[in-house]
Design a protein around this motif. Structure first.
Motif, PDB file in Angstrom:
ATOM      1  N   TRP A 152      36.483  54.492  71.443  1.00  0.00           N
ATOM      2  CA  TRP A 152      36.942  55.270  70.301  1.00  0.00           C
ATOM      3  C   TRP A 152      35.780  55.792  69.470  1.00  0.00           C
ATOM      4  CZ3 TRP A 152      41.241  52.846  66.746  1.00  0.00           C
ATOM      5  CH2 TRP A 152      41.615  53.757  65.748  1.00  0.00           C
ATOM      6  N   SER A 153      34.806  54.922  69.175  1.00  0.00           N
ATOM      7  CA  SER A 153      33.801  55.257  68.166  1.00  0.00           C
ATOM      8  C   SER A 153      32.359  55.237  68.652  1.00  0.00           C
ATOM      9  CB  SER A 153      33.916  54.275  67.002  1.00  0.00           C
ATOM     10  OG  SER A 153      33.498  52.974  67.416  1.00  0.00           O
TER      11      SER A 153
ATOM     12  N   TYR B  91      38.334  55.954  60.865  1.00  0.00           N
ATOM     13  CA  TYR B  91      38.732  55.983  62.272  1.00  0.00           C
ATOM     14  C   TYR B  91      39.964  56.879  62.352  1.00  0.00           C
ATOM     15  CZ  TYR B  91      35.336  52.361  62.985  1.00  0.00           C
ATOM     16  OH  TYR B  91      34.149  51.672  63.050  1.00  0.00           O
TER      17      TYR B  91
ATOM     18  N   SER C  46      38.954  60.480  73.438  1.00  0.00           N
ATOM     19  CA  SER C  46      38.172  60.089  72.270  1.00  0.00           C
ATOM     20  C   SER C  46      37.097  61.119  71.966  1.00  0.00           C
ATOM     21  CB  SER C  46      37.528  58.715  72.494  1.00  0.00           C
ATOM     22  OG  SER C  46      36.513  58.803  73.468  1.00  0.00           O
TER      23      SER C  46
ATOM     24  N   LEU D 264      40.403  59.566  67.842  1.00  0.00           N
ATOM     25  CA  LEU D 264      41.165  59.231  69.032  1.00  0.00           C
ATOM     26  C   LEU D 264      42.368  60.164  69.080  1.00  0.00           C
ATOM     27  CD1 LEU D 264      40.929  56.943  71.168  1.00  0.00           C
ATOM     28  CD2 LEU D 264      42.549  55.657  69.795  1.00  0.00           C
TER      29      LEU D 264
ATOM     30  N   LEU E 143      45.418  52.705  75.845  1.00  0.00           N
ATOM     31  CA  LEU E 143      44.094  52.468  75.266  1.00  0.00           C
ATOM     32  C   LEU E 143      43.227  51.630  76.199  1.00  0.00           C
ATOM     33  CD1 LEU E 143      45.130  51.716  71.570  1.00  0.00           C
ATOM     34  CD2 LEU E 143      44.046  53.800  72.443  1.00  0.00           C
TER      35      LEU E 143
END
Length: 135
Positions: free
Chosen positions: A65-66, A77, A93, A100, A121
């Motif tokens: 995601w990050s 987020y 992502s 996301l 996910l």
């Protein structure tokens, strides 16, 4: 890997309705704890992915995601619902912006479920690893 505090992460989420953000939080807990039916463990075996500690699984999703397996308390987020009829293999992502893209089909009001979202996910993080992007 340090445990990810899902409540702290949830407090830093934005971009979608509160209901959707709550479902993402619930899905992250399922990624960490596993699902009752064992579907995620079977997927890990299918993809030859490690079924290691739940905090490691959750860290891999957060890294997808990050770009980092740790929650940054200074960043947001983003969760952006996108049009798609299928949940799994459609999560994308944008690690630079902590964004996301999640198909609306993953959310309960559109026929999805927290387990389906958790699976999406987990699969996205498993197949992409640190590569980020679309699976």
């Amino acid at each position: 890997l340090d445990p990810v505090d899902i409540a702290s992460l949830r407090a830093r989420m934005r971009g979608a309705s509160e209901t959707y953000l709550d479902e993402v939080g619930a899905a992250l807990a399922i990624v960490r704890d596993g699902d009752d039916g064992g579907e995620m463990k079977r997927l890990a075996e299918f993809y030859r992915a490690a079924w290691d500690g739940g905090d490691d699984r959750l860290g891999r999703v957060l890294r997808f995601w990050s770009g980092s397996p740790h929650v940054d308390a200074t960043r947001w987020y983003e969760v952006m619902p996108v049009a798609a009829d299928v949940c799994v293999h459609q999560v994308k992502s944008h690690a630079c912006g902590n964004q996301l893209d999640v198909p609306r089909a993953c959310f309960e009001e559109n026929g999805g479920s927290p387990v389906e979202l958790a699976t999406a996910l987990f699969v996205a993080a498993t197949l992409n690893g640190d590569a980020y992007g679309l699976v």
